[in-house]
Design a protein around this motif. Structure first.
Motif, PDB file in Angstrom:
ATOM      1  N   TYR A   1       0.772  -1.236   0.000  1.00  0.00           N
ATOM      2  CA  TYR A   1       0.000   0.000   0.000  1.00  0.00           C
ATOM      3  C   TYR A   1       0.813   1.302   0.000  1.00  0.00           C
ATOM      4  O   TYR A   1       0.236   2.382  -0.109  1.00  0.00           O
ATOM      5  CB  TYR A   1      -0.929   0.033   1.220  1.00  0.00           C
ATOM      6  N   ARG A   2       2.124   1.238   0.111  1.00  0.00           N
ATOM      7  CA  ARG A   2       2.925   2.464   0.151  1.00  0.00           C
ATOM      8  C   ARG A   2       2.755   3.262  -1.142  1.00  0.00           C
ATOM      9  O   ARG A   2       2.773   2.706  -2.242  1.00  0.00           O
ATOM     10  CB  ARG A   2       4.401   2.148   0.373  1.00  0.00           C
ATOM     11  N   LYS A   3       2.594   4.588  -1.007  1.00  0.00           N
ATOM     12  CA  LYS A   3       2.380   5.453  -2.150  1.00  0.00           C
ATOM     13  C   LYS A   3       3.680   5.665  -2.927  1.00  0.00           C
ATOM     14  O   LYS A   3       4.748   5.857  -2.334  1.00  0.00           O
ATOM     15  CB  LYS A   3       1.829   6.808  -1.693  1.00  0.00           C
ATOM     16  N   LYS A   4       3.587   5.670  -4.247  1.00  0.00           N
ATOM     17  CA  LYS A   4       4.757   5.908  -5.074  1.00  0.00           C
ATOM     18  C   LYS A   4       5.195   7.369  -4.983  1.00  0.00           C
ATOM     19  O   LYS A   4       6.387   7.670  -5.050  1.00  0.00           O
ATOM     20  CB  LYS A   4       4.461   5.518  -6.517  1.00  0.00           C
ATOM     21  N   SER A   5       4.219   8.257  -4.856  1.00  0.00           N
ATOM     22  CA  SER A   5       4.488   9.683  -4.689  1.00  0.00           C
ATOM     23  C   SER A   5       3.817  10.148  -3.411  1.00  0.00           C
ATOM     24  O   SER A   5       2.758   9.616  -3.029  1.00  0.00           O
ATOM     25  CB  SER A   5       3.949  10.482  -5.873  1.00  0.00           C
ATOM     26  N   PRO A   6       4.378  11.140  -2.703  1.00  0.00           N
ATOM     27  CA  PRO A   6       3.804  11.605  -1.437  1.00  0.00           C
ATOM     28  C   PRO A   6       2.354  12.075  -1.588  1.00  0.00           C
ATOM     29  O   PRO A   6       1.999  12.723  -2.578  1.00  0.00           O
ATOM     30  CB  PRO A   6       4.721  12.769  -1.040  1.00  0.00           C
ATOM     31  N   VAL A   7       1.549  11.732  -0.601  1.00  0.00           N
ATOM     32  CA  VAL A   7       0.147  12.169  -0.543  1.00  0.00           C
ATOM     33  C   VAL A   7      -0.032  12.963   0.743  1.00  0.00           C
ATOM     34  O   VAL A   7       0.282  12.471   1.829  1.00  0.00           O
ATOM     35  CB  VAL A   7      -0.820  10.957  -0.562  1.00  0.00           C
ATOM     36  N   SER A   8      -0.529  14.190   0.641  1.00  0.00           N
ATOM     37  CA  SER A   8      -0.660  15.047   1.821  1.00  0.00           C
ATOM     38  C   SER A   8      -1.800  14.594   2.717  1.00  0.00           C
ATOM     39  O   SER A   8      -2.892  14.251   2.246  1.00  0.00           O
ATOM     40  CB  SER A   8      -0.869  16.501   1.403  1.00  0.00           C
ATOM     41  N   ILE A   9      -1.541  14.599   4.029  1.00  0.00           N
ATOM     42  CA  ILE A   9      -2.551  14.151   4.991  1.00  0.00           C
ATOM     43  C   ILE A   9      -2.580  15.078   6.211  1.00  0.00           C
ATOM     44  O   ILE A   9      -1.604  15.761   6.519  1.00  0.00           O
ATOM     45  CB  ILE A   9      -2.315  12.695   5.448  1.00  0.00           C
ATOM     46  N   TYR A  10      -3.718  15.062   6.874  1.00  0.00           N
ATOM     47  CA  TYR A  10      -3.878  15.780   8.141  1.00  0.00           C
ATOM     48  C   TYR A  10      -4.487  14.813   9.147  1.00  0.00           C
ATOM     49  O   TYR A  10      -5.537  14.222   8.895  1.00  0.00           O
ATOM     50  CB  TYR A  10      -4.783  17.001   7.958  1.00  0.00           C
ATOM     51  N   HIS A  11      -3.813  14.623  10.260  1.00  0.00           N
ATOM     52  CA  HIS A  11      -4.302  13.754  11.340  1.00  0.00           C
ATOM     53  C   HIS A  11      -4.855  14.649  12.444  1.00  0.00           C
ATOM     54  O   HIS A  11      -4.134  15.450  13.035  1.00  0.00           O
ATOM     55  CB  HIS A  11      -3.168  12.885  11.884  1.00  0.00           C
ATOM     56  N   GLU A  12      -6.143  14.503  12.725  1.00  0.00           N
ATOM     57  CA  GLU A  12      -6.795  15.353  13.725  1.00  0.00           C
ATOM     58  C   GLU A  12      -6.990  14.604  15.037  1.00  0.00           C
ATOM     59  O   GLU A  12      -7.672  13.587  15.087  1.00  0.00           O
ATOM     60  CB  GLU A  12      -8.151  15.831  13.203  1.00  0.00           C
ATOM     61  N   LEU A  13      -6.390  15.119  16.087  1.00  0.00           N
ATOM     62  CA  LEU A  13      -6.533  14.519  17.407  1.00  0.00           C
ATOM     63  C   LEU A  13      -7.815  14.964  18.100  1.00  0.00           C
ATOM     64  O   LEU A  13      -8.458  14.178  18.795  1.00  0.00           O
ATOM     65  CB  LEU A  13      -5.325  14.869  18.278  1.00  0.00           C
ATOM     66  N   ASP A  14      -8.159  16.242  17.931  1.00  0.00           N
ATOM     67  CA  ASP A  14      -9.437  16.728  18.473  1.00  0.00           C
ATOM     68  C   ASP A  14      -9.898  17.929  17.653  1.00  0.00           C
ATOM     69  O   ASP A  14      -9.184  18.405  16.771  1.00  0.00           O
ATOM     70  CB  ASP A  14      -9.324  17.069  19.967  1.00  0.00           C
ATOM     71  N   ASN A  15     -11.117  18.392  17.925  1.00  0.00           N
ATOM     72  CA  ASN A  15     -11.667  19.439  17.074  1.00  0.00           C
ATOM     73  C   ASN A  15     -11.133  20.843  17.366  1.00  0.00           C
ATOM     74  O   ASN A  15     -11.618  21.818  16.782  1.00  0.00           O
ATOM     75  CB  ASN A  15     -13.201  19.431  17.122  1.00  0.00           C
ATOM     76  N   THR A  16     -10.134  20.935  18.248  1.00  0.00           N
ATOM     77  CA  THR A  16      -9.414  22.196  18.392  1.00  0.00           C
ATOM     78  C   THR A  16      -8.163  22.178  17.509  1.00  0.00           C
ATOM     79  O   THR A  16      -7.302  23.043  17.619  1.00  0.00           O
ATOM     80  CB  THR A  16      -9.025  22.473  19.863  1.00  0.00           C
ATOM     81  N   LEU A  17      -8.077  21.162  16.670  1.00  0.00           N
ATOM     82  CA  LEU A  17      -7.058  21.031  15.619  1.00  0.00           C
ATOM     83  C   LEU A  17      -5.660  20.689  16.106  1.00  0.00           C
ATOM     84  O   LEU A  17      -4.656  21.021  15.453  1.00  0.00           O
ATOM     85  CB  LEU A  17      -7.019  22.289  14.740  1.00  0.00           C
ATOM     86  N   TYR A  18      -5.574  20.002  17.243  1.00  0.00           N
ATOM     87  CA  TYR A  18      -4.285  19.425  17.605  1.00  0.00           C
ATOM     88  C   TYR A  18      -4.001  18.282  16.641  1.00  0.00           C
ATOM     89  O   TYR A  18      -4.898  17.525  16.254  1.00  0.00           O
ATOM     90  CB  TYR A  18      -4.300  18.907  19.042  1.00  0.00           C
ATOM     91  N   SER A  19      -2.750  18.158  16.254  1.00  0.00           N
ATOM     92  CA  SER A  19      -2.366  17.132  15.299  1.00  0.00           C
ATOM     93  C   SER A  19      -1.095  16.443  15.778  1.00  0.00           C
ATOM     94  O   SER A  19      -0.625  16.674  16.897  1.00  0.00           O
ATOM     95  CB  SER A  19      -2.152  17.764  13.917  1.00  0.00           C
ATOM     96  N   ALA A  20      -0.531  15.591  14.943  1.00  0.00           N
ATOM     97  CA  ALA A  20       0.700  14.862  15.279  1.00  0.00           C
ATOM     98  C   ALA A  20       1.633  14.933  14.087  1.00  0.00           C
ATOM     99  O   ALA A  20       1.250  14.559  12.976  1.00  0.00           O
ATOM    100  CB  ALA A  20       0.378  13.411  15.621  1.00  0.00           C
ATOM    101  N   ASP A  21       2.850  15.441  14.305  1.00  0.00           N
ATOM    102  CA  ASP A  21       3.778  15.559  13.180  1.00  0.00           C
ATOM    103  C   ASP A  21       4.555  14.252  12.977  1.00  0.00           C
ATOM    104  O   ASP A  21       4.349  13.267  13.692  1.00  0.00           O
ATOM    105  CB  ASP A  21       4.706  16.765  13.350  1.00  0.00           C
ATOM    106  N   SER A  22       5.463  14.255  12.030  1.00  0.00           N
ATOM    107  CA  SER A  22       6.168  13.025  11.655  1.00  0.00           C
ATOM    108  C   SER A  22       7.178  12.535  12.673  1.00  0.00           C
ATOM    109  O   SER A  22       7.708  11.432  12.533  1.00  0.00           O
ATOM    110  CB  SER A  22       6.857  13.216  10.298  1.00  0.00           C
ATOM    111  N   SER A  23       7.451  13.339  13.699  1.00  0.00           N
ATOM    112  CA  SER A  23       8.393  12.905  14.735  1.00  0.00           C
ATOM    113  C   SER A  23       7.729  12.004  15.766  1.00  0.00           C
ATOM    114  O   SER A  23       8.414  11.361  16.565  1.00  0.00           O
ATOM    115  CB  SER A  23       8.999  14.120  15.452  1.00  0.00           C
ATOM    116  N   THR A  24       6.416  11.950  15.762  1.00  0.00           N
ATOM    117  CA  THR A  24       5.674  11.154  16.744  1.00  0.00           C
ATOM    118  C   THR A  24       5.521   9.712  16.276  1.00  0.00           C
ATOM    119  O   THR A  24       5.760   9.385  15.113  1.00  0.00           O
ATOM    120  CB  THR A  24       4.280  11.745  16.984  1.00  0.00           C
ATOM    121  N   PHE A  25       5.086   8.897  17.194  1.00  0.00           N
ATOM    122  CA  PHE A  25       4.869   7.481  16.885  1.00  0.00           C
ATOM    123  C   PHE A  25       3.895   7.322  15.719  1.00  0.00           C
ATOM    124  O   PHE A  25       4.193   6.664  14.719  1.00  0.00           O
ATOM    125  CB  PHE A  25       4.343   6.773  18.131  1.00  0.00           C
TER     126      PHE A  25
END
Length: 291
Positions: free
Chosen positions: A165-189
């Protein structure tokens, strides 16, 4: 709300008195001299690992957030605010304690005074650290071989999923932790899991905003980044593709327009137990047709 929001810290104590999870350091974890038979787990991830490595029959109680596996001995013990008196009432010989729990250092000190061994769990920074906890718990509970076998099986399954399933080209994503828009960057697990699929995480642009890797984004930043996929970790708390679409300006985001807003399953994304394989598979299958 989420285990990875817990502040990570490592408390050092006398090694002769405590079994310390050393998977974030170079220190080896010694094999338990006596196999524990009355284990208390105050960590949902550790609970899943214990049952996965064959130590389930040794577990006498798990915390109030441990809801898997279903045959775990559930209790009202708190993982976030552990109570020494309540823990001691079970007469355990090993307690798995999160280093990020409220008053963890004081709790462990009191347990040591009661001659109760403690395995100090530290939130992993990456999947390698997570595997190290499997091995450490295997040694601490008398199941080193089963722990190594489980890790080997997980690595093999995850490698197959990534290859498929790995993408051949990068696909942009947003991971939402809660509705105040906290997210997780690539340094996290969890961010590193997304990286394995070659996703481009929009939270990386704000990575300097939070030393732990969980920046709070602005609505304008998300709209401008225009992610192709949105992952909702807060879906169990009421967020959905419908609620996201009603946010001012969000209806024009690629993920919303193309119906690529994905609701994540409860708990699995926020734990580092054997079900990590399920999470990898879920992400792969859910994004298989997105490029």
């Amino acid at each position: 709300m989420f285990e990875f929001f817990l502040k990570r810290k490592l408390v050092r104590v006398a090694p002769a008195l405590i079994l310390v999870s050393a998977f974030l350091s170079s220190a080896p974890v010694a094999q338990a001299s006596t196999k524990p038979t009355r284990i208390i787990s105050l960590s949902p991830s550790a609970t899943e690992i214990l049952f996965g490595i064959g130590a389930g029959s040794q577990v006498i109680a798990v915390d109030d957030n441990s809801d898997y596996p279903t045959n775990a001995p559930f209790s009202k013990l708190s993982s976030f605010t552990p109570n020494v008196e309540a823990i001691a009432a079970y007469h355990p010989d090993l307690v798995v304690l999160q280093s990020s729990a409220t008053g963890a250092a004081n709790v462990q000190a009191q347990l040591l005074k009661l001659k109760i061994n403690v395995f100090l769990e530290v939130t992993p920074n990456n999947i390698t650290d997570a595997y190290s906890e499997f091995v450490a718990l295997g040694k601490a509970t008398g199941h080193p071989s089963l722990a190594l076998a489980l890790v080997a099986s997980m690595k093999s399954q995850i490698a197959e999923i990534i290859a498929k399933y790995r993408k051949k080209s990068p696909v942009s994503i947003y991971h939402e932790l809660d509705n105040t828009l906290y997210s997780a960057d690539s340094s996290t697990f969890i961010g590193q899991i997304y990286s394995d699929f070659n996703f481009a995480n929009i939270a990386d642009a704000a990575s300097g905003a939070d030393s732990g890797g969980y920046p709070q984004l602005t609505p304008e930043a998300v709209i401008k980044a225009n992610p192709k996929v949105i992952f909702l970790d807060d879906a169990p708390y009421g967020e959905s593709s419908s609620t996201v679409a009603t946010r001012p300006g969000w209806s024009g985001i690629s993920a919303v327009k193309n119906r690529h807003v994905i609701t994540l399953p409860l708990d699995i994304p926020d734990r580092w137990g054997p079900r990590m394989v399920d999470f990898y598979r879920f992400i792969g299958q859910a994004t298989a047709k997105i490029n």
